[in-house]
Design a protein around this motif. Sequence first.
Motif, PDB file in Angstrom:
ATOM      1  N   UNK A 181       0.848  -1.203   0.000  1.00 53.18           N
ATOM      2  CA  UNK A 181       0.000   0.000   0.000  1.00 53.18           C
ATOM      3  C   UNK A 181       0.882   1.252   0.000  1.00 53.18           C
ATOM      4  N   UNK A 182       0.368   2.331  -0.589  1.00 53.47           N
ATOM      5  CA  UNK A 182       0.958   3.645  -0.341  1.00 53.47           C
ATOM      6  C   UNK A 182       0.381   4.132   0.974  1.00 53.47           C
ATOM      7  N   UNK A 183       1.284   4.550   1.873  1.00 47.63           N
ATOM      8  CA  UNK A 183       0.864   4.910   3.229  1.00 47.63           C
ATOM      9  C   UNK A 183       1.157   6.384   3.502  1.00 47.63           C
ATOM     10  N   UNK A 184       0.198   7.052   4.097  1.00 45.07           N
ATOM     11  CA  UNK A 184       0.421   8.425   4.562  1.00 45.07           C
ATOM     12  C   UNK A 184       0.173   8.457   6.067  1.00 45.07           C
ATOM     13  N   UNK A 185       1.233   8.734   6.827  1.00 45.66           N
ATOM     14  CA  UNK A 185       1.103   8.867   8.283  1.00 45.66           C
ATOM     15  C   UNK A 185       0.649  10.293   8.589  1.00 45.66           C
ATOM     16  N   UNK A 186      -0.379  10.427   9.407  1.00 43.27           N
ATOM     17  CA  UNK A 186      -0.885  11.756   9.781  1.00 43.27           C
ATOM     18  C   UNK A 186      -0.663  11.955  11.276  1.00 43.27           C
ATOM     19  N   UNK A 187       0.077  13.004  11.633  1.00 41.86           N
ATOM     20  CA  UNK A 187       0.277  13.310  13.048  1.00 41.86           C
ATOM     21  C   UNK A 187       0.046  14.796  13.285  1.00 41.86           C
ATOM     22  N   UNK A 188      -0.111  15.136  14.565  1.00 43.27           N
ATOM     23  CA  UNK A 188      -0.382  16.528  14.913  1.00 43.27           C
ATOM     24  C   UNK A 188       0.835  17.422  14.717  1.00 43.27           C
ATOM     25  N   UNK A 189       1.992  16.949  15.223  1.00 42.45           N
ATOM     26  CA  UNK A 189       3.145  17.849  15.256  1.00 42.45           C
ATOM     27  C   UNK A 189       4.439  17.067  15.097  1.00 42.45           C
ATOM     28  N   UNK A 190       5.373  17.659  14.383  1.00 40.81           N
ATOM     29  CA  UNK A 190       6.714  17.097  14.210  1.00 40.81           C
ATOM     30  C   UNK A 190       7.633  17.993  15.020  1.00 40.81           C
ATOM     31  N   UNK A 191       8.187  17.437  16.088  1.00 36.94           N
ATOM     32  CA  UNK A 191       9.034  18.237  16.977  1.00 36.94           C
ATOM     33  C   UNK A 191      10.477  17.786  16.748  1.00 36.94           C
ATOM     34  N   UNK A 192      10.970  16.829  17.526  1.00 38.72           N
ATOM     35  CA  UNK A 192      12.322  16.310  17.271  1.00 38.72           C
ATOM     36  C   UNK A 192      12.334  15.382  16.064  1.00 38.72           C
ATOM     37  N   UNK A 218       1.867  16.462   8.721  1.00 40.79           N
ATOM     38  CA  UNK A 218       1.667  16.993  10.079  1.00 40.79           C
ATOM     39  C   UNK A 218       1.109  18.407   9.990  1.00 40.79           C
ATOM     40  N   UNK A 219       0.274  18.766  10.957  1.00 39.51           N
ATOM     41  CA  UNK A 219      -0.231  20.142  10.955  1.00 39.51           C
ATOM     42  C   UNK A 219       0.891  21.110  11.282  1.00 39.51           C
ATOM     43  N   UNK A 220       1.730  20.743  12.262  1.00 38.31           N
ATOM     44  CA  UNK A 220       2.730  21.682  12.771  1.00 38.31           C
ATOM     45  C   UNK A 220       4.129  21.070  12.742  1.00 38.31           C
ATOM     46  N   UNK A 221       5.109  21.921  12.480  1.00 41.10           N
ATOM     47  CA  UNK A 221       6.505  21.512  12.644  1.00 41.10           C
ATOM     48  C   UNK A 221       7.214  22.598  13.426  1.00 41.10           C
ATOM     49  N   UNK A 222       7.913  22.202  14.493  1.00 45.93           N
ATOM     50  CA  UNK A 222       8.634  23.191  15.304  1.00 45.93           C
ATOM     51  C   UNK A 222       9.969  23.516  14.649  1.00 45.93           C
ATOM     52  N   UNK A 223      10.191  24.786  14.369  1.00 47.69           N
ATOM     53  CA  UNK A 223      11.410  25.233  13.700  1.00 47.69           C
ATOM     54  C   UNK A 223      12.637  24.950  14.558  1.00 47.69           C
ATOM     55  N   UNK A 224      13.645  24.343  13.932  1.00 55.60           N
ATOM     56  CA  UNK A 224      14.939  24.182  14.595  1.00 55.60           C
ATOM     57  C   UNK A 224      15.002  23.110  15.657  1.00 55.60           C
ATOM     58  N   UNK A 225      13.980  22.282  15.777  1.00 57.47           N
ATOM     59  CA  UNK A 225      13.964  21.263  16.826  1.00 57.47           C
ATOM     60  C   UNK A 225      14.318  19.868  16.324  1.00 57.47           C
ATOM     61  N   UNK A 226      14.397  19.758  15.000  1.00 49.89           N
ATOM     62  CA  UNK A 226      14.560  18.451  14.376  1.00 49.89           C
ATOM     63  C   UNK A 226      15.867  17.768  14.792  1.00 49.89           C
ATOM     64  N   UNK A 227      15.790  16.498  15.176  1.00 50.08           N
ATOM     65  CA  UNK A 227      16.992  15.748  15.573  1.00 50.08           C
ATOM     66  C   UNK A 227      17.226  14.527  14.677  1.00 50.08           C
ATOM     67  N   UNK A 245      12.283  14.671   6.953  1.00 49.95           N
ATOM     68  CA  UNK A 245      11.388  15.819   7.002  1.00 49.95           C
ATOM     69  C   UNK A 245       9.984  15.336   6.691  1.00 49.95           C
ATOM     70  N   UNK A 246       8.976  15.897   7.345  1.00 44.95           N
ATOM     71  CA  UNK A 246       7.613  15.540   6.972  1.00 44.95           C
ATOM     72  C   UNK A 246       7.328  16.020   5.544  1.00 44.95           C
ATOM     73  N   UNK A 247       6.538  15.266   4.803  1.00 42.86           N
ATOM     74  CA  UNK A 247       6.300  15.588   3.389  1.00 42.86           C
ATOM     75  C   UNK A 247       5.266  16.693   3.200  1.00 42.86           C
ATOM     76  N   UNK A 248       4.272  16.730   4.071  1.00 41.59           N
ATOM     77  CA  UNK A 248       3.218  17.741   3.971  1.00 41.59           C
ATOM     78  C   UNK A 248       3.100  18.413   5.349  1.00 41.59           C
ATOM     79  N   UNK A 249       3.255  19.748   5.371  1.00 39.17           N
ATOM     80  CA  UNK A 249       3.283  20.479   6.648  1.00 39.17           C
ATOM     81  C   UNK A 249       2.306  21.660   6.574  1.00 39.17           C
TER      82      UNK A 249
END
Length: 173
Positions: free
Chosen positions: A86-97, A120-129, A133-137
């Motif tokens: 299947x083609x899968x799209x994970x949907x989450x509220x926020x991408x932090x680390x 993801x609806x939200x991505x926190x700037x500069x927090x990525x560890x 990267x999320x594909x749709x923000x």
Amino acid sequence: MKTLISEPEVNEAVCRMADEINGFYGDSPLTIVGVLTGSVVLLADLIRQMTMPLRVGVVQASSYRGATTRGPLVINSDLMPNIAKQDVLIVDDIFDTGHTMLELIDLMHKLAPISIRSAVLLQKTGQQQVELCPDFVGFEIPNEFVVGYGLDYQDQYRNLPYVAALESHDIGE
Ligand code: 5GP
Ligand code: MG
């Protein structure tokens, strides 16, 4: 608490994300996997604007233990749909680390899907560890603890139709 993203702004971003996702997948069937619990509001709003044939499943991931600090990530995939081929799209509220998304993708890769992307609806700037990267923000936001539109603080505020940042006097820690 101060409003960071108003209700009309959230709705507009969800429309934009749905347009991008519809444009990207066209008429190909898609399996959506929502990450409980924070994604439920985005999930419900997003899927109603998606135009391809789709299935919806959920997985649970939690790393917060009743506060604004992170604990160990716990993933419960008992409810996850079959995603093989299947083609899968994970949907989450926020991408932090990004650790939650990375672990979910690693776990799902073992189940032999055709592709895995994330929204993801939200991505926190500069927090990525992580190198992912999320594909749709929907929005990039500053590093503040936010609630509303699915996001909670101690299980409260998920029902707010907008996104708000908690202020120090809101946090009884
Ligand atoms: P990550 O693993 O990317 O650091 O964190 C992702 C998860 O942490 C999200 O699914 C969400 O549940 C939680 N999270 C991260 N930042 C916030 C925030 O500002 N507010 C709330 N309520 N949850 C957050
Ligand atoms: Mg979450």
